[in-house]
Design a protein around this motif. Structure first.
Motif, short mmCIF file in Angstrom:
data_model
loop_
_atom_site.label_atom_id
_atom_site.label_comp_id
_atom_site.label_asym_id
_atom_site.label_seq_id
_atom_site.Cartn_x
_atom_site.Cartn_y
_atom_site.Cartn_z
N ALA A 120 27.12 -64.94 14.51
CA ALA A 120 26.29 -66.08 14.96
C ALA A 120 25.92 -65.91 16.43
O ALA A 120 24.78 -66.16 16.83
N LYS A 121 26.90 -65.49 17.20
CA LYS A 121 26.60 -65.27 18.62
C LYS A 121 25.55 -64.19 18.80
O LYS A 121 24.62 -64.31 19.60
N LEU A 122 25.71 -63.13 18.00
CA LEU A 122 24.75 -62.04 18.11
C LEU A 122 23.36 -62.48 17.67
O LEU A 122 22.34 -62.08 18.26
N ARG A 123 23.31 -63.30 16.58
CA ARG A 123 22.00 -63.80 16.14
C ARG A 123 21.34 -64.67 17.21
O ARG A 123 20.13 -64.59 17.47
N SER A 124 22.16 -65.54 17.82
CA SER A 124 21.61 -66.38 18.89
C SER A 124 21.12 -65.53 20.07
O SER A 124 20.04 -65.76 20.61
N ALA B 4 17.91 -63.91 19.04
CA ALA B 4 16.77 -64.84 19.13
C ALA B 4 16.33 -65.01 20.60
O ALA B 4 15.13 -65.01 20.91
N ASP B 5 17.33 -65.15 21.46
CA ASP B 5 16.98 -65.27 22.89
C ASP B 5 16.27 -64.02 23.38
O ASP B 5 15.29 -64.09 24.14
N GLN B 6 16.77 -62.87 22.93
CA GLN B 6 16.16 -61.62 23.37
C GLN B 6 14.73 -61.50 22.84
O GLN B 6 13.84 -61.01 23.53
N ARG B 7 14.54 -61.96 21.56
CA ARG B 7 13.18 -61.90 21.00
C ARG B 7 12.24 -62.82 21.77
O ARG B 7 11.08 -62.48 22.04
N THR B 8 12.76 -64.03 22.09
CA THR B 8 11.92 -64.95 22.89
C THR B 8 11.57 -64.33 24.25
O THR B 8 10.42 -64.37 24.70
N ALA B 9 12.60 -63.75 24.87
CA ALA B 9 12.35 -63.11 26.16
C ALA B 9 11.38 -61.95 26.01
O ALA B 9 10.50 -61.72 26.86
N GLN C 284 6.14 -59.60 26.64
CA GLN C 284 4.92 -59.00 26.09
C GLN C 284 3.68 -59.76 26.54
O GLN C 284 2.65 -59.16 26.87
N GLU C 285 3.79 -61.10 26.55
CA GLU C 285 2.66 -61.90 27.02
C GLU C 285 2.37 -61.61 28.50
O GLU C 285 1.21 -61.48 28.92
N GLU C 286 3.44 -61.51 29.26
CA GLU C 286 3.25 -61.18 30.68
C GLU C 286 2.65 -59.79 30.84
O GLU C 286 1.81 -59.56 31.72
N VAL C 287 3.09 -58.85 29.98
CA VAL C 287 2.52 -57.50 30.05
C VAL C 287 1.04 -57.52 29.72
O VAL C 287 0.21 -56.87 30.37
N ARG C 288 0.67 -58.29 28.63
CA ARG C 288 -0.75 -58.38 28.27
C ARG C 288 -1.55 -59.01 29.41
O ARG C 288 -2.65 -58.54 29.74
N ARG C 289 -0.98 -60.07 30.00
CA ARG C 289 -1.68 -60.71 31.12
C ARG C 289 -1.80 -59.74 32.31
O ARG C 289 -2.84 -59.67 32.97
N ALA C 290 -0.71 -59.00 32.55
CA ALA C 290 -0.76 -58.04 33.64
C ALA C 290 -1.78 -56.94 33.36
O ALA C 290 -2.48 -56.47 34.27
#
Length: 477
Positions: A197-201, A204-209, A214-220
């Motif tokens: 569960a900790k690893l899944r959480s 998920a945090d890593q995927r959000t980050a 990725q959005e920042e990279v696209r914007r950059a």
């Protein structure tokens, strides 16, 4: 219980204090005492027997050996242990525990050397272990682990009995009871699920980050693309501006060369014009000189042909004889002067060749100093001033005063100045006009008087009338 071998180590304990100096002394004493070496050589039977130690005793024996080892001579230390001599006891016990345990078990000479080092210490526990057979009993309050380790290292007579007693007193920590396989598996599964569960959480945090990154990279990337486009446009504009500046610079240089060429041409023309002017000036001077020489020669020839001799009297002298006399009465005040003009006019007139300056005396003095000086002082001041004029110029100077009234005092005198007084029945104005009329036509004659009638009559005779204030200002410069 285990045999003295393995890789365990510990730290220095409080029960043993080893002084390196004492250890060195003990080592030297050991080398010099053959009896002790003989006694040590009588223990081969003990050394051949296998000794089993508990883990705490074995670990403590290694620690004590690590502390005592620097007191040995390097030659008595096994070769594989010599590189650990420069380490601290704790580090030595940790890094060399396996080799040190093996050396204690197999190298009797090394172990005996350590026993000599330990025997030289002043530790009460060491003395009691070494002398327990002689009647000095080991304190029951001593740590059995410490006693067992020292008995193993020192190996005094009866050390095996002492070691056995100490080993019996050593209590090893009980092992934890084994859990049932099912309970252990359940606990393991629960722990793994929590970890999952900790690893899944965390995932998920890593995927959000990662999405944010990725959005920042696209914007950059978009910003970078825009920046590259702007840089490309700026580079094009810069290249265009550079081309324009080069063109302007080329035009400026061409214009500069053209202007320099024109300047050189103008300088050449100016030099030619100056040369032509100099040539013309020399030509004109030459012509003028020749003309003057011709006129001078002509005048000399005429003077010789006409038989003209130099005369001492001037026309003014004839007028003075006819119209003037020595003063007998006071002169009366003449008319006031006119407006003053620039004194430089008088400079120009007196600069003419051979001029004659005729001054209406009282007309000048009364208008200038009539309220402050007497008539005699006025005459003297005017005549002295005209004397200075005569010294500075080549002009003939005549000053005429009225003689109608009696004149008090001496007649004024100055070099180069003719002083006249009108005769009885004559006025100075008429004498001034007669003097101007007597001069030959063409000679510059300057009449100084503010009287309008005198000025008008003098002008008819070809003279230059000048107002009296102008002469006064000219004298006061």
């Amino acid at each position: 219980m285990t045999m003295l071998s393995g890789d365990e180590s510990g730290v220095e304990g409080p029960g043993l204090g080893i002084d390196p100096a004492q250890a060195g002394a003990a080592e030297e004493g050991a080398e010099e005492d053959p009896a002790e070496r003989g006694a040590a050589g009588e223990r081969p039977a003990d050394a051949a027997m296998v000794v089993f130690l508990t883990e705490p005793v074995r670990r403590r024996a290694v620690e004590i050996a690590a502390m005592a080892m620097p007191g040995l001579a390097p030659g008595r230390v096994p070769a594989r242990l010599r590189r650990f001599l420069k380490f601290s006891p704790v580090k030595r016990a940790k890094l060399a525990r396996g080799d040190l345990a093996a050396a204690l078990d197999s190298d009797a000479a090394f172990r005996e050397g350590l026993a000599e080092i330990l025997g030289a210490t002043e530790s009460p526990l060491v003395r009691s272990v070494n002398g327990h057979v002689a009647g000095e009993a080991v304190s029951p309050m001593a740590d059995p682990v410490e006693v067992a380790a020292l008995a193993y290292l020192l190996r005094p007579e009866g050390w095996r009995e002492l070691l056995a007693v100490a080993l019996e007193a050593v209590v090893e920590p009980p092992e934890a009871p084994a859990e049932a396989p099912a309970e252990a598996g359940a606990k393991r599964i629960g722990a793994l699920e929590k970890e999952n569960a900790k690893l899944r959480s965390a995932l998920a945090d890593q995927r959000t980050a990662a999405a944010t990154l990725q959005e920042e990279v696209r914007r950059a990337r978009r910003d970078l693309k825009d920046a590259e486009e702007r840089a490309s446009k700026t580079a094009g504009d810069l290249a265009s501006e550079r081309g324009r500046l080069k063109h302007v610079e080329a035009e400026r240089r061409a214009e500069r060369r053209r202007l320099e060429s024109e300047v050189e041409s103008l300088r050449a023309g100016l030099e030619r014009a100056r040369k032509a002017d100099r040539d013309n000036e020399r030509l004109a001077s030459s012509r003028l000189w020749l003309l003057m020489e011709t006129l001078s020669g002509t005048a000399t020839g005429l003077r010789r042909e006409l038989g003209l001799e130099p005369v001492e009297e001037r026309p003014a002298d004839y007028v003075a004889e006819q119209y003037c006399a020595e003063p007998e009465e006071r002169p009366f005040e003449g008319s006031r002067g006119l407006e003053q003009t620039d004194p430089q006019r008088l400079d120009h007139l007196l600069a003419l060749p051979n001029p004659h300056l005729i001054v209406d005396g009282y007309n000048v003095t009364i208008s200038a100093w009539g309220e402050t000086l007497t008539l005699e002082q006025q005459r003297n001041r005017l005549v002295q001033g005209l004397g200075a004029v005569a010294a500075q110029t080549n002009a003939e100077i005549t000053v005429v005063f009225d003689g109608a009234d009696a004149v008090f005092g001496a007649k004024p005198f100055a070099r180069g100045v003719r002083v006249l007084f009108s005769a009885k029945g004559q006025i100075a104005d008429d004498v001034v006009v007669e003097l101007a009329e007597a001069e030959p036509e063409g000679r510059p004659v300057v009449v100084v008087s503010s009287d309008q009638e005198v000025a008008m009559r003098s002008r008819r005779e070809g003279a230059y009338p000048v107002p009296s204030p102008l002469l006064v200002r000219w004298l006061q410069r």
